[in-house]
Write an enzyme that holds these catalytic residues in place. Sequence first.
Site, mmCIF file in Angstrom:
data_model
loop_
_atom_site.group_PDB
_atom_site.id
_atom_site.type_symbol
_atom_site.label_atom_id
_atom_site.label_comp_id
_atom_site.label_asym_id
_atom_site.label_seq_id
_atom_site.Cartn_x
_atom_site.Cartn_y
_atom_site.Cartn_z
ATOM 1 C CG ASP A 165 -3.381 -4.465 10.522
ATOM 2 O OD1 ASP A 165 -2.509 -4.628 9.244
ATOM 3 O OD2 ASP A 165 -4.456 -4.118 10.355
ATOM 4 N N GLY A 203 -5.895 2.860 11.696
ATOM 5 C CA GLY A 203 -4.511 2.335 11.685
ATOM 6 C C GLY A 203 -3.866 2.731 12.920
ATOM 7 C CG ASN A 261 -0.336 -0.056 2.373
ATOM 8 O OD1 ASN A 261 0.767 -0.626 2.401
ATOM 9 N ND2 ASN A 261 -0.809 0.529 3.575
#
Length: 419
Positions: A306, A325, A96
């Site tokens: 993550d 996030g 990403n």
Amino acid sequence: MNLIFKQAVVIDKHSRFNNKTVDIQVENGTITKIADTITAGENFEVVELENLHISRGWFDSSVSFGEPGFEDRETIANGLNTAALSGFTDVALQPNGYPVADTQADISFVLNRAGNHATTLHPIGALTKGSEGKDIAELFDMKNAGAVAFGDYNKSITDANIVKIALQYVQDFNGLVITFCQDEKIKGKGVVHEGYVSTKLGLKGIPALAEELQVARNLFLLEYTGGKMHIPTISTAKSVQLVREAKAKGLNVTCSAAIHNLTLTDDELTGFDTRYKVMPPLRTESERLALIEGIKDGTIDMITSDHNPIDIENKKLEFDLAKDGTIGLESAIGALSTILPLDLAIEKLTAGKNVFGIENHVIAEGKPACFTLFNPDYAFTFDKAHIISKSKNSAFLGRQLKGKAYGIFNNGKLVVNIK
């Protein structure tokens, strides 16, 4: 580099030295001797750390480093240094960046930037061009360039036929398809878990159903096509049950859960703190406990931080506008040790290597040295001084954690932080 690690407790259920306190001698990157006591010879450096524990090197199946394109959030070099000092010998990098890593050249670029580091970077290639969900990317070429799997980070694919074709295509080269699961139409403009807390706060909710429908659909596709599928960061009890049933059928499916979903709930949202805005969202205590049960019974194969650095300009906004996030590498073992037994936490931090085709060496004489060094009993309050990442968007700031990574030995390099 020749080293002797003194009085280390080995945590490796496949090693005959498991739970034993030993000295470990490493010469030129290989374990040459393990014994109760080893006398250091010439040209050997001695490593002595308080309450030293050594396990196989930890692996994180989902990290974002920003570069290329978002170096203000994180660079590959600093991201790998952060991973090393957080105990991770291997990380899988999400595609990403900007541009999205969807070609052979993109994979080669990140691998070149990651060279000569203690932590090994394993790139994930985008499943579709630009991660737009329309056309399949150059999967075979990316595989040849070094991609370990293919997926569009935190983006579900609306077109089921794309997923079907991808699962069929990658079987020719034993590829792994990653399918993030969330029905975008059901999610709508939701930003948090749909339930009591979202209603109380007046925030648009994301039903658990949005995830579960996609999990069910993708598992049906896998049953039809065969192949290998990894479902990242599941977050609901029904998702756990669906994967459990699929495994019972013999489907080649694995899944992960994020540390923040395992340790935190949507009760954290009452202060509208955007550090807790993550995807999938923090859910209820009952969902959290179902994830823990999935960890314990083996349904959930691995745990990921993550890790997703977000710059302050995109985090310090009103809740609806802030990006999803949290960073998670630095707090990983400290948070996990508050909810799981040590041996289980280490197992779930290393088992993902087997899924992604990464060597996972047992701690034994004659084997390559790929270690994580840590102190599982170190209790502390996690604050900004513990953050190595360029971005500081941690959901664990101010929390009491237990367990500290000293660093790693990998690729013939020792990286240790004794502060």
